[in-house]
Motif scaffolding. Sequence first.
Motif, PDB file in Angstrom:
ATOM      1  N   HIS A 160       0.857  -1.183   0.000  1.00  0.00           N
ATOM      2  CA  HIS A 160       0.000   0.000   0.000  1.00  0.00           C
ATOM      3  C   HIS A 160       0.894   1.235   0.000  1.00  0.00           C
ATOM      4  CE1 HIS A 160      -3.607  -2.306   0.513  1.00  0.00           C
ATOM      5  NE2 HIS A 160      -3.185  -2.861   1.651  1.00  0.00           N
ATOM      6  N   ALA A 161       0.664   2.141  -0.932  1.00  0.00           N
ATOM      7  CA  ALA A 161       1.544   3.295  -1.108  1.00  0.00           C
ATOM      8  C   ALA A 161       1.500   4.242   0.080  1.00  0.00           C
ATOM      9  CB  ALA A 161       1.165   4.042  -2.383  1.00  0.00           C
ATOM     10  N   GLU A 162       0.398   4.300   0.811  1.00  0.00           N
ATOM     11  CA  GLU A 162       0.240   5.275   1.882  1.00  0.00           C
ATOM     12  C   GLU A 162       1.266   5.121   2.984  1.00  0.00           C
ATOM     13  OE1 GLU A 162      -3.197   2.760   4.290  1.00  0.00           O
ATOM     14  OE2 GLU A 162      -3.779   4.338   2.877  1.00  0.00           O
ATOM     15  N   VAL A 163       1.824   3.924   3.131  1.00  0.00           N
ATOM     16  CA  VAL A 163       2.814   3.725   4.178  1.00  0.00           C
ATOM     17  C   VAL A 163       4.105   4.481   3.869  1.00  0.00           C
ATOM     18  CG1 VAL A 163       3.857   1.636   3.213  1.00  0.00           C
ATOM     19  CG2 VAL A 163       3.858   1.988   5.680  1.00  0.00           C
ATOM     20  N   PHE A 164       4.323   4.798   2.581  1.00  0.00           N
ATOM     21  CA  PHE A 164       5.531   5.515   2.176  1.00  0.00           C
ATOM     22  C   PHE A 164       5.286   7.017   2.009  1.00  0.00           C
ATOM     23  CE2 PHE A 164       5.866   1.192   0.383  1.00  0.00           C
ATOM     24  CZ  PHE A 164       7.016   0.773   1.031  1.00  0.00           C
ATOM     25  N   GLY A 165       4.027   7.432   1.872  1.00  0.00           N
ATOM     26  CA  GLY A 165       3.721   8.835   1.666  1.00  0.00           C
ATOM     27  C   GLY A 165       2.530   8.991   0.754  1.00  0.00           C
ATOM     28  N   PRO A 166       2.110  10.226   0.475  1.00  0.00           N
ATOM     29  CA  PRO A 166       0.954  10.477  -0.389  1.00  0.00           C
ATOM     30  C   PRO A 166       1.181   9.930  -1.799  1.00  0.00           C
ATOM     31  CG  PRO A 166       1.586  12.461   0.805  1.00  0.00           C
ATOM     32  CD  PRO A 166       2.694  11.472   0.996  1.00  0.00           C
ATOM     33  N   ILE A 167       0.202   9.179  -2.319  1.00  0.00           N
ATOM     34  CA  ILE A 167       0.335   8.606  -3.658  1.00  0.00           C
ATOM     35  C   ILE A 167       0.424   9.699  -4.716  1.00  0.00           C
ATOM     36  CG2 ILE A 167      -2.161   8.409  -3.961  1.00  0.00           C
ATOM     37  CD1 ILE A 167       0.590   6.057  -5.324  1.00  0.00           C
ATOM     38  N   ALA A 168      -0.266  10.832  -4.479  1.00  0.00           N
ATOM     39  CA  ALA A 168      -0.231  11.928  -5.448  1.00  0.00           C
ATOM     40  C   ALA A 168       1.185  12.473  -5.623  1.00  0.00           C
ATOM     41  CB  ALA A 168      -1.181  13.045  -5.003  1.00  0.00           C
ATOM     42  N   GLU A 169       1.940  12.492  -4.546  1.00  0.00           N
ATOM     43  CA  GLU A 169       3.323  12.986  -4.622  1.00  0.00           C
ATOM     44  C   GLU A 169       4.194  12.042  -5.446  1.00  0.00           C
ATOM     45  OE1 GLU A 169       5.888  16.094  -3.863  1.00  0.00           O
ATOM     46  OE2 GLU A 169       3.769  15.908  -3.286  1.00  0.00           O
ATOM     47  N   PHE A 170       3.984  10.745  -5.243  1.00  0.00           N
ATOM     48  CA  PHE A 170       4.756   9.771  -6.022  1.00  0.00           C
ATOM     49  C   PHE A 170       4.418   9.880  -7.508  1.00  0.00           C
ATOM     50  CE2 PHE A 170       4.948   7.390  -1.894  1.00  0.00           C
ATOM     51  CZ  PHE A 170       6.326   7.434  -1.756  1.00  0.00           C
ATOM     52  N   GLU A 171       3.139  10.001  -7.821  1.00  0.00           N
ATOM     53  CA  GLU A 171       2.718  10.071  -9.213  1.00  0.00           C
ATOM     54  C   GLU A 171       3.214  11.351  -9.881  1.00  0.00           C
ATOM     55  OE1 GLU A 171       0.934   7.631 -11.089  1.00  0.00           O
ATOM     56  OE2 GLU A 171       1.772   6.573  -9.361  1.00  0.00           O
ATOM     57  N   LYS A 172       3.243  12.429  -9.124  1.00  0.00           N
ATOM     58  CA  LYS A 172       3.690  13.709  -9.660  1.00  0.00           C
ATOM     59  C   LYS A 172       5.151  13.654 -10.082  1.00  0.00           C
ATOM     60  CE  LYS A 172       4.357  18.547  -8.293  1.00  0.00           C
ATOM     61  NZ  LYS A 172       4.204  19.528  -7.176  1.00  0.00           N
ATOM     62  N   ASN A 173       5.974  12.965  -9.318  1.00  0.00           N
ATOM     63  CA  ASN A 173       7.416  12.913  -9.575  1.00  0.00           C
ATOM     64  C   ASN A 173       7.832  11.675 -10.369  1.00  0.00           C
ATOM     65  OD1 ASN A 173       7.861  15.305  -8.069  1.00  0.00           O
ATOM     66  ND2 ASN A 173       7.822  14.119  -6.164  1.00  0.00           N
ATOM     67  N   LYS A 174       6.870  10.936 -10.888  1.00  0.00           N
ATOM     68  CA  LYS A 174       7.190   9.704 -11.621  1.00  0.00           C
ATOM     69  C   LYS A 174       7.839  10.046 -12.968  1.00  0.00           C
ATOM     70  CE  LYS A 174       4.158   6.351 -11.620  1.00  0.00           C
ATOM     71  NZ  LYS A 174       2.968   5.521 -11.998  1.00  0.00           N
ATOM     72  N   PRO A 175       8.934   9.373 -13.335  1.00  0.00           N
ATOM     73  CA  PRO A 175       9.572   9.611 -14.643  1.00  0.00           C
ATOM     74  C   PRO A 175       8.622   9.275 -15.788  1.00  0.00           C
ATOM     75  CG  PRO A 175      11.017   8.366 -13.186  1.00  0.00           C
ATOM     76  CD  PRO A 175       9.685   8.397 -12.523  1.00  0.00           C
ATOM     77  N   LYS A 176       8.895   9.860 -16.925  1.00  0.00           N
ATOM     78  CA  LYS A 176       8.039   9.673 -18.095  1.00  0.00           C
ATOM     79  C   LYS A 176       7.920   8.203 -18.473  1.00  0.00           C
ATOM     80  CE  LYS A 176       7.516  11.065 -22.930  1.00  0.00           C
ATOM     81  NZ  LYS A 176       8.090  11.877 -24.044  1.00  0.00           N
ATOM     82  N   MET A 177       9.015   7.473 -18.388  1.00  0.00           N
ATOM     83  CA  MET A 177       8.989   6.066 -18.762  1.00  0.00           C
ATOM     84  C   MET A 177       8.007   5.281 -17.898  1.00  0.00           C
ATOM     85  SD  MET A 177      12.144   3.352 -18.739  1.00  0.00           S
ATOM     86  CE  MET A 177      11.833   1.596 -18.925  1.00  0.00           C
ATOM     87  N   LEU A 178       7.936   5.611 -16.600  1.00  0.00           N
ATOM     88  CA  LEU A 178       7.034   4.894 -15.704  1.00  0.00           C
ATOM     89  C   LEU A 178       5.598   5.399 -15.827  1.00  0.00           C
ATOM     90  CD1 LEU A 178       9.258   4.547 -12.509  1.00  0.00           C
ATOM     91  CD2 LEU A 178       8.824   2.880 -14.312  1.00  0.00           C
ATOM     92  N   ARG A 179       5.435   6.645 -16.246  1.00  0.00           N
ATOM     93  CA  ARG A 179       4.077   7.137 -16.485  1.00  0.00           C
ATOM     94  C   ARG A 179       3.435   6.438 -17.672  1.00  0.00           C
ATOM     95  NH1 ARG A 179       6.368  12.362 -15.573  1.00  0.00           N
ATOM     96  NH2 ARG A 179       6.185  12.842 -17.806  1.00  0.00           N
ATOM     97  N   ASP A 180       4.250   5.785 -18.456  1.00  0.00           N
ATOM     98  CA  ASP A 180       3.753   5.043 -19.613  1.00  0.00           C
ATOM     99  C   ASP A 180       3.001   3.771 -19.197  1.00  0.00           C
ATOM    100  OD1 ASP A 180       3.683   4.637 -22.522  1.00  0.00           O
ATOM    101  OD2 ASP A 180       5.001   2.949 -22.138  1.00  0.00           O
ATOM    102  N   ILE A 181       3.187   3.329 -17.944  1.00  0.00           N
ATOM    103  CA  ILE A 181       2.480   2.138 -17.448  1.00  0.00           C
ATOM    104  C   ILE A 181       1.017   2.515 -17.178  1.00  0.00           C
ATOM    105  CG2 ILE A 181       2.348   0.433 -15.610  1.00  0.00           C
ATOM    106  CD1 ILE A 181       5.358   0.771 -15.211  1.00  0.00           C
ATOM    107  N   ILE A 182       0.098   1.795 -17.798  1.00  0.00           N
ATOM    108  CA  ILE A 182      -1.317   2.135 -17.654  1.00  0.00           C
ATOM    109  C   ILE A 182      -2.090   1.115 -16.823  1.00  0.00           C
ATOM    110  CG2 ILE A 182      -1.391   3.453 -19.795  1.00  0.00           C
ATOM    111  CD1 ILE A 182      -2.572   1.033 -21.177  1.00  0.00           C
TER     112      ILE A 182
END
Length: 475
Positions: A439-461
């Motif tokens: 669960h992502a919440e244990v590491f921090g807000p999921i929105a923050e992780f998604e915001k800083n995700k590299p372009k290559m990983l944003r390609d995962i749908i």
Amino acid sequence: MFQLPELLSLHWFNWMMLLVFILGIAIIVLLFLPKAEEKIIRQIQLKDLSELWTRKENSTIHISELSPLWRDEKVIAQQEKQPSFTHQRATAFYTTILQQAWFAKFPTHQMVCEQLLQLLDAEGNIPSVVNVNSDVEGKWDDSTYQVLAQTTLLDHSLNVAEQVAHLLQVENAVHVIPDTMIAALAHDLGKLESMRGYLYSLGEHPLASCRPLSTINEFRELTRKDEILQAIKLHHKRPQGLLGTTLKKADQLARQQELEKNTTETDTQYEIVPPGSKGPAPTTTLIAHTKSQQADSDIYGDETTTEKKQPQQESPNLVDINRWFDAERFLEELKPYINKLFNRRFLAFSMPDGHVYFQTKVIEDVARKLAEKAGCMDIATMAPRDPSMREVLFSVVHHFRLDHDVIARGLIKDTFFGGYFTVQRKIGKTIKGYYTPFHAEVFGPIAEFEKNKPKMLRDIIQVTPHDPYAEEDDQ
């Protein structure tokens, strides 16, 4: 008495008769003299002359002693002309390898090798891997491809040739070196820009690599030319014979050598702890180790990573990890890996649905690190594929699952430490791997992780579980 005119006429007549007599004698002498012998100039080939030099009564001369005398003029002329090269590596290879005693009795092989080396010297300053989806190398992991692309085709070909010489010397099969050396220098020539065509577009660089050899006249004279071509065609498959198996093994060893060299040079440049993160940076050992394992799978064609080939029917046993396990510290060590790229390879990534997927090698590396700090060297020094490591990983995930509720239990079975997933991308091939979902919440807000995700990983749908054993049953 004769008068004066009559005397003069008689005198002239006598002189005429005397002259005729002398001429007659001269003609007779010329007719009967022996003729001078004509000078006969005879041309003889060097090979015929050599037989006169070496002919001995009641003696036997081994063919290996005569073979150097049978070289024709074009071979001699070629040997007298020393080739020149642009790259120092090519010059050094020619001096240290092609001038060895192995080629002393194989001048035709040497000529072929020189022409191949000149071709590589002129056009081989390109990446040594191809990026055609249907090619065996195009299917390699992105990390493997990027690391090996740092080695030029010239250097890779010479690395393989050097491995060939070493392997056959160890096997006491020096007589096979000339043929195998040709195969080594030519095995990837299909990747040259000038050779790319229909076969290359089909992803068949081994078949395309045979084309340049067909243009070399001396190659067509070789007794084992068909075996050399067969070895080149099968160097990514299942070759036969000493020549073919040696070429494939040399190619694999060269790739391992290149991977280790380039990984060592690259990984030390990365700082993978984000600002504000607690705890020391993860060591670069994991990066190199993971890349090496992935490359083993890509290059050797077998699965060597921990997350593959897990027995479906056997659940790991729980072991005592209380001596070194600290859940909070463990999660802190995992966090820096999320959405970080290492030469285009990711070890953990987040998804908008609130899950973070970790490759089990990340969990293993953190476990080793914490165990070492706690003095539990039996865990820290465990062999990479020790079956006991599965029990350690299962015990870690079991603690997180039951005591801390941070494992996405609906995505993997409670009896295992991970599961198989299909990772679907907008662009590029679908990825299948073995991950442990948190669960992502244990590491921090999921929105923050998604915001800083590299372009290559944003390609995962999309990420969905799949059962590889069920697929095997269907087949």
